[in-house]
Scaffold this motif. Structure first.
Motif, PDB file in Angstrom:
ATOM      1  N   UNK A 125       0.836  -1.207   0.000  1.00 47.73           N
ATOM      2  CA  UNK A 125       0.000   0.000   0.000  1.00 47.73           C
ATOM      3  C   UNK A 125       0.865   1.249   0.000  1.00 47.73           C
ATOM      4  N   UNK A 126       2.004   1.176   0.673  1.00 45.41           N
ATOM      5  CA  UNK A 126       2.902   2.340   0.688  1.00 45.41           C
ATOM      6  C   UNK A 126       3.409   2.600  -0.721  1.00 45.41           C
ATOM      7  N   UNK A 127       3.744   1.519  -1.430  1.00 43.15           N
ATOM      8  CA  UNK A 127       4.225   1.687  -2.806  1.00 43.15           C
ATOM      9  C   UNK A 127       3.125   2.290  -3.682  1.00 43.15           C
ATOM     10  N   UNK A 128       1.915   1.801  -3.494  1.00 44.70           N
ATOM     11  CA  UNK A 128       0.809   2.337  -4.291  1.00 44.70           C
ATOM     12  C   UNK A 128       0.590   3.816  -3.960  1.00 44.70           C
ATOM     13  N   UNK A 129       0.594   4.101  -2.641  1.00 43.08           N
ATOM     14  CA  UNK A 129       0.356   5.494  -2.226  1.00 43.08           C
ATOM     15  C   UNK A 129       1.498   6.390  -2.704  1.00 43.08           C
ATOM     16  N   UNK A 130       2.739   5.879  -2.579  1.00 41.22           N
ATOM     17  CA  UNK A 130       3.894   6.658  -3.029  1.00 41.22           C
ATOM     18  C   UNK A 130       3.827   6.896  -4.535  1.00 41.22           C
ATOM     19  N   UNK A 131       3.443   5.855  -5.263  1.00 39.04           N
ATOM     20  CA  UNK A 131       3.342   5.999  -6.723  1.00 39.04           C
ATOM     21  C   UNK A 131       2.257   7.000  -7.076  1.00 39.04           C
ATOM     22  N   UNK A 132       1.077   6.920  -6.404  1.00 38.34           N
ATOM     23  CA  UNK A 132       0.003   7.870  -6.681  1.00 38.34           C
ATOM     24  C   UNK A 132       0.417   9.295  -6.320  1.00 38.34           C
ATOM     25  N   UNK A 133       1.084   9.412  -5.179  1.00 40.30           N
ATOM     26  CA  UNK A 133       1.505  10.743  -4.734  1.00 40.30           C
ATOM     27  C   UNK A 133       2.551  11.326  -5.675  1.00 40.30           C
ATOM     28  N   UNK A 134       3.501  10.469  -6.048  1.00 41.32           N
ATOM     29  CA  UNK A 134       4.550  10.945  -6.969  1.00 41.32           C
ATOM     30  C   UNK A 134       3.940  11.356  -8.302  1.00 41.32           C
ATOM     31  N   UNK A 135       3.013  10.573  -8.815  1.00 48.19           N
ATOM     32  CA  UNK A 135       2.369  10.885 -10.097  1.00 48.19           C
ATOM     33  C   UNK A 135       1.601  12.197  -9.996  1.00 48.19           C
ATOM     34  N   UNK A 136       0.887  12.385  -8.868  1.00 48.49           N
ATOM     35  CA  UNK A 136       0.130  13.637  -8.686  1.00 48.49           C
ATOM     36  C   UNK A 136       1.073  14.822  -8.569  1.00 48.49           C
ATOM     37  N   UNK A 137       2.161  14.619  -7.823  1.00 51.96           N
ATOM     38  CA  UNK A 137       3.106  15.718  -7.626  1.00 51.96           C
ATOM     39  C   UNK A 137       3.759  16.109  -8.943  1.00 51.96           C
ATOM     40  N   UNK A 138       4.157  15.134  -9.714  1.00 49.96           N
ATOM     41  CA  UNK A 138       4.796  15.420 -11.005  1.00 49.96           C
ATOM     42  C   UNK A 138       3.787  16.104 -11.924  1.00 49.96           C
ATOM     43  N   UNK A 139       2.570  15.636 -11.890  1.00 49.68           N
ATOM     44  CA  UNK A 139       1.556  16.215 -12.763  1.00 49.68           C
ATOM     45  C   UNK A 139       1.273  17.655 -12.384  1.00 49.68           C
ATOM     46  N   UNK A 140       1.287  17.971 -11.122  1.00 44.94           N
ATOM     47  CA  UNK A 140       0.990  19.333 -10.696  1.00 44.94           C
ATOM     48  C   UNK A 140       2.198  20.250 -10.857  1.00 44.94           C
ATOM     49  N   UNK A 141       3.363  19.714 -10.555  1.00 50.65           N
ATOM     50  CA  UNK A 141       4.565  20.547 -10.616  1.00 50.65           C
ATOM     51  C   UNK A 141       5.015  20.793 -12.057  1.00 50.65           C
ATOM     52  N   UNK A 142       5.017  19.753 -12.831  1.00 51.11           N
ATOM     53  CA  UNK A 142       5.582  19.861 -14.162  1.00 51.11           C
ATOM     54  C   UNK A 142       4.482  19.967 -15.230  1.00 51.11           C
ATOM     55  N   UNK A 143       3.342  19.599 -14.887  1.00 50.42           N
ATOM     56  CA  UNK A 143       2.225  19.553 -15.815  1.00 50.42           C
ATOM     57  C   UNK A 143       2.513  18.568 -16.935  1.00 50.42           C
ATOM     58  N   UNK A 144       3.083  17.481 -16.522  1.00 49.27           N
ATOM     59  CA  UNK A 144       3.463  16.436 -17.455  1.00 49.27           C
ATOM     60  C   UNK A 144       2.875  15.132 -16.940  1.00 49.27           C
ATOM     61  N   UNK A 145       2.271  14.356 -17.841  1.00 46.39           N
ATOM     62  CA  UNK A 145       1.643  13.105 -17.438  1.00 46.39           C
ATOM     63  C   UNK A 145       2.667  11.979 -17.544  1.00 46.39           C
ATOM     64  N   UNK A 146       2.937  11.341 -16.398  1.00 48.93           N
ATOM     65  CA  UNK A 146       3.938  10.267 -16.340  1.00 48.93           C
ATOM     66  C   UNK A 146       3.181   8.933 -16.349  1.00 48.93           C
TER      67      UNK A 146
END
Length: 163
Positions: A125-146
């Motif tokens: 669950x930590x990996x899933x949460x970390x992956x979701x959080x990282x994806x959201x952070x990258x999407x908001x910071x860079x405006x790039x879809x990973x």
């Protein structure tokens, strides 16, 4: 006083002698044998009572010795029974302890397995949460879809570095 008259002394002495002889024979034939019989029967009774007392004393000593011997045997038997009970209780206690140790070992293994499963579940669950959080952070910071694959690879490499 006629007894003090000297002329009356010889007849008084004769009657004294006659009275003495009669009383002596009466005492010798009647009173002394009766007294002797009473004394002899009393002595016999005392002797028999002493003999009976001696016999009863010996019986009492024998009974006391028998009682003490029986008491010693009873104490020894009771001590043996107590020793057997202690040994039996020790065996039961050891068996109970072994059984309890086995149960506790099983429960400890079950608890370790449960903890391991919970840890793996939490890590996944930590990996899933970390992956979701990282994806959201990258999407908001860079405006790039990973892609999900790239995020999971980054999280996995980051987690390997922490471990």
């Amino acid at each position: 006083m006629p007894q003090l008259n000297i002329a009356d002394f010889p007849p008084q002495l004769v009657w004294l002698a006659i009275s003495f002889v009669i009383l002596y024979f009466l005492m010798a034939k009647l009173a002394i044998p009766g007294i002797s019989d009473v004394l002899e029967s009393r002595q016999n009774r005392i002797s028999s009572d002493l003999e009976e007392a001696r016999r009863l004393s010996e019986d009492a000593d024998k009974a006391k010795a028998d009682y003490e011997r029986a008491l010693a045997e009873a104490r020894a038997k009771a001590h043996g029974i107590v020793s057997e009970l202690k040994a039996s209780m020790a065996k039961e206690q050891d068996a109970s302890k072994a059984e309890l140790d086995a149960k506790l070992a099983k429960k400890a293994q079950a608890a370790e397995a449960s903890i391991r499963d919970a840890k793996e579940t939490a890590l996944s669950h930590v990996r899933e949460i970390a992956a979701d959080t990282a994806k959201s952070a990258v999407a908001k910071l860079v405006a790039f879809d990973v892609s999900d694959k790239d995020v999971e690879a980054a999280v996995a490499s980051s987690m390997k570095g922490d471990a």
